[in-house]
Design an enzyme around this catalytic site. Sequence first.
Site, PDB file in Angstrom:
ATOM      1  N   HIS A 178     -13.642  -2.809 -12.424  1.00 55.66           N
ATOM      2  CA  HIS A 178     -14.121  -1.440 -12.547  1.00 55.66           C
ATOM      3  C   HIS A 178     -13.445  -0.714 -13.704  1.00 55.66           C
ATOM      4  O   HIS A 178     -12.619   0.181 -13.517  1.00 55.66           O
ATOM      5  CB  HIS A 178     -13.904  -0.687 -11.228  1.00 55.66           C
ATOM      6  CG  HIS A 178     -14.946  -1.017 -10.211  1.00 55.66           C
ATOM      7  ND1 HIS A 178     -14.745  -0.885  -8.858  1.00 55.66           N
ATOM      8  CD2 HIS A 178     -16.213  -1.485 -10.340  1.00 55.66           C
ATOM      9  CE1 HIS A 178     -15.843  -1.256  -8.214  1.00 55.66           C
ATOM     10  NE2 HIS A 178     -16.732  -1.629  -9.097  1.00 55.66           N
ATOM     11  N   CYS A 227     -10.377 -12.072  -6.552  1.00 56.29           N
ATOM     12  CA  CYS A 227      -8.921 -11.922  -6.512  1.00 56.29           C
ATOM     13  C   CYS A 227      -8.376 -12.637  -5.271  1.00 56.29           C
ATOM     14  O   CYS A 227      -8.919 -12.489  -4.175  1.00 56.29           O
ATOM     15  CB  CYS A 227      -8.569 -10.439  -6.456  1.00 56.29           C
ATOM     16  SG  CYS A 227      -6.825 -10.106  -6.125  1.00 56.29           S
ATOM     17  N   HIS A 287     -17.705   0.641  -1.644  1.00 56.35           N
ATOM     18  CA  HIS A 287     -17.037  -0.194  -2.648  1.00 56.35           C
ATOM     19  C   HIS A 287     -17.438  -1.653  -2.468  1.00 56.35           C
ATOM     20  O   HIS A 287     -17.518  -2.148  -1.340  1.00 56.35           O
ATOM     21  CB  HIS A 287     -15.519  -0.038  -2.507  1.00 56.35           C
ATOM     22  CG  HIS A 287     -14.753  -0.583  -3.656  1.00 56.35           C
ATOM     23  ND1 HIS A 287     -14.495  -1.926  -3.808  1.00 56.35           N
ATOM     24  CD2 HIS A 287     -14.174   0.030  -4.730  1.00 56.35           C
ATOM     25  CE1 HIS A 287     -13.792  -2.120  -4.904  1.00 56.35           C
ATOM     26  NE2 HIS A 287     -13.606  -0.960  -5.491  1.00 56.35           N
ATOM     27  N   GLU A 307     -15.839  -4.437  -2.904  1.00 57.30           N
ATOM     28  CA  GLU A 307     -14.860  -5.253  -2.177  1.00 57.30           C
ATOM     29  C   GLU A 307     -15.024  -5.072  -0.667  1.00 57.30           C
ATOM     30  O   GLU A 307     -15.025  -6.050   0.096  1.00 57.30           O
ATOM     31  CB  GLU A 307     -13.434  -4.873  -2.572  1.00 57.30           C
ATOM     32  CG  GLU A 307     -12.373  -5.622  -1.770  1.00 57.30           C
ATOM     33  CD  GLU A 307     -10.990  -5.005  -1.836  1.00 57.30           C
ATOM     34  OE1 GLU A 307     -10.322  -4.961  -0.785  1.00 57.30           O
ATOM     35  OE2 GLU A 307     -10.571  -4.568  -2.924  1.00 57.30           O
ATOM     36  N   SER A 351      -6.924  -2.273 -13.532  1.00 56.92           N
ATOM     37  CA  SER A 351      -7.910  -2.832 -14.457  1.00 56.92           C
ATOM     38  C   SER A 351      -7.949  -2.083 -15.787  1.00 56.92           C
ATOM     39  O   SER A 351      -8.925  -2.174 -16.530  1.00 56.92           O
ATOM     40  CB  SER A 351      -9.301  -2.820 -13.810  1.00 56.92           C
ATOM     41  OG  SER A 351      -9.658  -1.509 -13.399  1.00 56.92           O
ATOM     42  N   ASN A 400      -8.351   1.619  -6.972  1.00 56.19           N
ATOM     43  CA  ASN A 400      -6.888   1.680  -7.053  1.00 56.19           C
ATOM     44  C   ASN A 400      -6.432   2.801  -7.973  1.00 56.19           C
ATOM     45  O   ASN A 400      -5.397   3.417  -7.730  1.00 56.19           O
ATOM     46  CB  ASN A 400      -6.318   0.317  -7.485  1.00 56.19           C
ATOM     47  CG  ASN A 400      -6.532   0.009  -8.941  1.00 56.19           C
ATOM     48  OD1 ASN A 400      -5.749   0.401  -9.807  1.00 56.19           O
ATOM     49  ND2 ASN A 400      -7.596  -0.710  -9.248  1.00 56.19           N
ATOM     50  N   HIS A 433     -13.893  -8.476  -7.194  1.00 48.51           N
ATOM     51  CA  HIS A 433     -13.967  -7.795  -5.901  1.00 48.51           C
ATOM     52  C   HIS A 433     -14.576  -8.672  -4.812  1.00 48.51           C
ATOM     53  O   HIS A 433     -14.550  -8.320  -3.644  1.00 48.51           O
ATOM     54  CB  HIS A 433     -14.809  -6.518  -6.024  1.00 48.51           C
ATOM     55  CG  HIS A 433     -14.247  -5.533  -6.995  1.00 48.51           C
ATOM     56  ND1 HIS A 433     -14.806  -5.311  -8.237  1.00 48.51           N
ATOM     57  CD2 HIS A 433     -13.172  -4.734  -6.926  1.00 48.51           C
ATOM     58  CE1 HIS A 433     -14.097  -4.411  -8.878  1.00 48.51           C
ATOM     59  NE2 HIS A 433     -13.103  -4.038  -8.104  1.00 48.51           N
ATOM     60  N   THR A 491      -7.875  -3.691  -0.166  1.00 49.27           N
ATOM     61  CA  THR A 491      -6.613  -4.118  -0.781  1.00 49.27           C
ATOM     62  C   THR A 491      -5.963  -3.061  -1.655  1.00 49.27           C
ATOM     63  O   THR A 491      -4.755  -3.109  -1.880  1.00 49.27           O
ATOM     64  CB  THR A 491      -6.822  -5.383  -1.631  1.00 49.27           C
ATOM     65  OG1 THR A 491      -7.746  -5.109  -2.701  1.00 49.27           O
ATOM     66  CG2 THR A 491      -7.354  -6.528  -0.776  1.00 49.27           C
TER      67      THR A 491
END
Length: 298
Positions: A40, A94, A122, A124, A264, A222, A72, A160
């Site tokens: 992202h 990941c 999201h 993920e 990222s 994040n 993700h 995460t």
Amino acid sequence: MRIEKAKEMGFCFGVRRALELVEKAAREHGSVETLGPLVHNQQIIDILAQLGIRAVESLDELQGSIVVIPSHGLRPQMIEEIQARGLRILDTTCPIVRKAQIAAKELAQAGFWVIVFGDKGHPEVNGVLGWAEGRGVATLDNEVVKEFDLPPQVGILSQTTQSYTGFAQFLTGFVAASLSQVKELRIVNTICDATRKRQGAALELAGRVDSMIVIGGRNSANTQCLAEACAFTGVKTYHIEQAEEINKDMISGRSCIGITAGASTPDEIIQEVLLKLEALNAEIWNLPQHQRTEGSAY
């Protein structure tokens, strides 16, 4: 004016790994396609596009024979569909996200209803829920959980990139409101350690500067958590994607500015932000632009 960077910031292992894998594939095959953005951060997506790495939103948009699963991750149902089409898969999920997927799958197979503490929109989180085989829900709000008739067994894990503080508060609220309905509760800590370190470093820095600049994609979970954590300390916090967004009002009257960046965010973007801050500071104080900001920490 001092400029100080957080001790832990920028690219994490998972992002670096994903970039290395997909760039290697592009060198070997000429072009590849990612199902959704690899990470992202729009600047990275633009750079990858120049290397022949194209992001698509659906399988019907695919033109080549190689499909990249982004960092993700994806729902297992989507992976099965890709395989059914006879396409080659390059999985850059990941490893930490993969652990969350496995945890969701194991909980569901053991008969637990899975709650994912995370943003339900999201990718993920959507992927992790897919591994829970339809036995779960994603939310950041305990009020949502109250709407469900909870089964005897409940498992809770986290996106995460969420904060430890937020996860702990969610768990406390769940126990207070819903434990009477549950006979067995399992909590799996799936928050990335790199996330924990970056949040800790950002909070430590935010506690001793006049303002914080958080660099990263606005759709980066994040990075959003970093900005929210810094703002929660009471320090003036700015979430930006690029150096062009910085203006004099952000630094005027400040003696010390803290810098952090999402997992990222490319090193080049961070460096551009530092150079822009130096240039603006030089203008404010009528200093030669080639002169470094006094006391900057690099």
